[in-house]
Write an enzyme that holds these catalytic residues in place. Structure first.
Site, PDB file in Angstrom:
ATOM      1  N   HIS A 313       0.859  -1.201   0.000  1.00  0.00           N
ATOM      2  CA  HIS A 313       0.000   0.000   0.000  1.00  0.00           C
ATOM      3  C   HIS A 313       0.881   1.231   0.000  1.00  0.00           C
ATOM      4  CE1 HIS A 313      -3.211   2.777   1.166  1.00  0.00           C
ATOM      5  NE2 HIS A 313      -4.022   1.832   0.793  1.00  0.00           N
ATOM      6  N   ASP A 371      -7.856  -5.478   0.069  1.00  0.00           N
ATOM      7  CA  ASP A 371      -8.301  -6.350  -1.026  1.00  0.00           C
ATOM      8  C   ASP A 371      -7.897  -7.808  -0.851  1.00  0.00           C
ATOM      9  OD1 ASP A 371      -7.573  -3.520  -2.945  1.00  0.00           O
ATOM     10  OD2 ASP A 371      -9.568  -4.388  -2.672  1.00  0.00           O
TER      11      ASP A 371
END
Ligand code: SDX
Length: 431
Positions: A313, A371
């Site tokens: 991320h 996710d």
């Protein structure tokens, strides 16, 4: 924001005059250096492709502490909202800055419920698509098409229009996502049912048919509502920045949100949940847990171009708090459905364990993100892989709208127009 108690001075080794740039402080998080006058004062631009060190705006909506793995919506930790609130409470909070009291809650729920139907003409847009069109292609088209139906709420500078457009988008996204799904199946659309919850109504529009009564499973209803909460907003991510930039031209909110849907589709962003599940399927096909080592080797080989989807991320350099909550939701749903031995969930947990012990991931601070587990729980609920990002878009619509409305209401906002470092040909004449 307020002036920080320190200043920034820019000096140049070529003797150009120094420049003083103000430093501002927010409530929490990094200070910012205000470079708005830099070009006028130095004739130079800053250079920051990917915006690694750039704050594009000031915002009071969502705060992320990437090192701590903390996510706050209007100051409330995501863990507490997921535990104590529902998605529509979270929508009210993101839009208005405070959680609703009982009366406000009832009014807001009623308002959204009364806007869940779409114009009957919308169904004819779908007929233009192939039945096997990707739902995100359909959704991008349908959301953009909404602006053709609501001329009474497309003036983004009118607060009334902004409010009703927000309600319409939040209310209609589940209906549009379910229509895209039904169209792919060749099944009739299900109209919204006003006596159901937001998540329950979505599940019925997705999995109900006119042939029999649809019973909402409360465990799945709660899981869907939590999935919506976890995806509702996330600071200035790629799709939110797209919505802000698109909306900064004064275009209508439906068009700006359609741009956000298109951006979210990318596998590096909201499309990662679909990619993460397909990655797990591939490892499963190649032999499952025994093959994780080979897969990790591929990921570490730069030439393979293989990434561990659902990991890493830009902001979180610690565990994404949403991934933890998503894993919990996974456990609850799989348990409730008697799928606790789901091989894909076991594979995902094994993959996470191995990755988190591997120096390649540890040194790059790569952790599971929102996710990584969301696909497993959505698949268990019966949602097809290619609709995962559509669910993400449904949930993120409130974040996009809240951020867009915050920008438009900011007296300082201007149309977004970045500059560049030109490296092309100098002026030359056509021979
Ligand atoms: C979302 O921004 C948001 O807030 C987004 C989001 C939201 O709610 O809106 O949180 C939703 O988009 C979550 C992210 C979903 N994407 C994925 O899971 C796709 C896989 N992740 C990567 O593509 C990547 O981690 C990004 C795009 C998410 C972040 O990329 P960055 O910040 O540009 O980091 P990078 O690509 O520069 O990576 C740094 C290093 C690189 O290696 P080196 O060049 O240093 O050797 O880490 C490696 C990368 O190759 N790396 C990975 C990796 N992610 C980064 N290596 C393997 N697998 C990965 N997933």
């Amino acid at each position: 924001m307020k002036l920080a108690d320190n200043k920034s001075t820019l000096s140049f080794s070529n003797g150009s005059p120094q420049v003083e740039l103000p430093v501002y402080q927010g409530t929490i998080g990094p200070d910012v250096i205000d470079i708005r006058k830099l070009y006028a004062q130095t004739g130079m631009f800053t250079y920051d492709p990917g915006f690694m060190s750039t704050a594009s705006c000031q915002s009071a909506i969502t705060y992320i502490d990437g090192d701590k793995g903390e996510l706050l919506y209007r100051g409330y930790p995501i863990e507490q909202l997921a535990e104590k609130c529902d998605y529509l409470d979270t929508c009210y909070l993101l839009l208005n800055g405070e959680l609703p009291d009982n009366a406000q809650r009832d009014d807001f729920h009623q308002l959204v419920t009364n806007h869940t139907m779409v114009n009957e003409q919308m169904q004819f847009f779908l007929r233009g698509f192939r039945r096997d069109a990707h739902p995100m292609a359909v959704l991008t088209g349908l959301v953009g098409a909404l602006s053709a139906f609501y001329h009474d709420s497309t003036d983004i500078h009118n607060p009334e229009h902004r409010n009703i457009a927000a309600i319409r988008l939040i209310a209609k996204m589940p209906t549009l996502v379910a229509m895209a799904y039904k169209y792919g199946l060749g099944q009739p659309y299900m109209y919204p049912q006003n006596n159901l919850s937001y998540a329950g109504n979505f599940l019925r529009m997705m999995f109900g048919t006119p042939c029999e009564e649809y019973k909402v499973n409360p465990v799945i209803e709660k899981a869907m509502d939590r999935i919506f909460i976890l995806h509702a907003d996330h600071e200035q991510n790629a799709s939110t920045s797209t919505v802000r930039l698109c909306g900064s031209s004064g275009t209508n909110p439906f068009a700006a949100i359609a741009a956000g849907v298109a951006c979210l589709w990318g596998p590096a962003h909201g499309g990662a949940n679909e990619a993460a599940l397909n990655m797990l399927y591939d490892i499963q096909k190649q032999g499952g847990v025994e093959k994780i080592g080979d897969f990790i080797k591929q990921v570490k080989d730069k030439n393979s171009n293989v990434k561990l989807m659902g990991f890493g991320h830009r902001v979180y350099k610690n565990y994404d708090p949403r991934a933890k909550l998503m894993q919990e939701t996974c456990n609850e749903v799989l348990e409730a459905l008697g799928l606790q031995n789901d091989p894909l969930f076991a594979l995902a947990k094994a993959l996470e364990k191995i990755a988190l012990e591997d120096e390649y991931f540890v040194s790059r601070k790569l952790y599971p993100n929102v996710d990584f587990y969301s696909g497993i729980v959505q698949r268990a609920v019966g949602i097809p892989v290619n609709l995962f990002t559509g669910i993400f878009a449904l949930a993120r619509t409130v974040g996009w709208i809240a951020q867009l409305n915050e920008m438009i209401a900011d007296p300082e906002y201007k149309i977004g127009r970045p500059r560049q470092l030109y490296v092309g040909s100098p002026r030359r004449n056509v021979p």
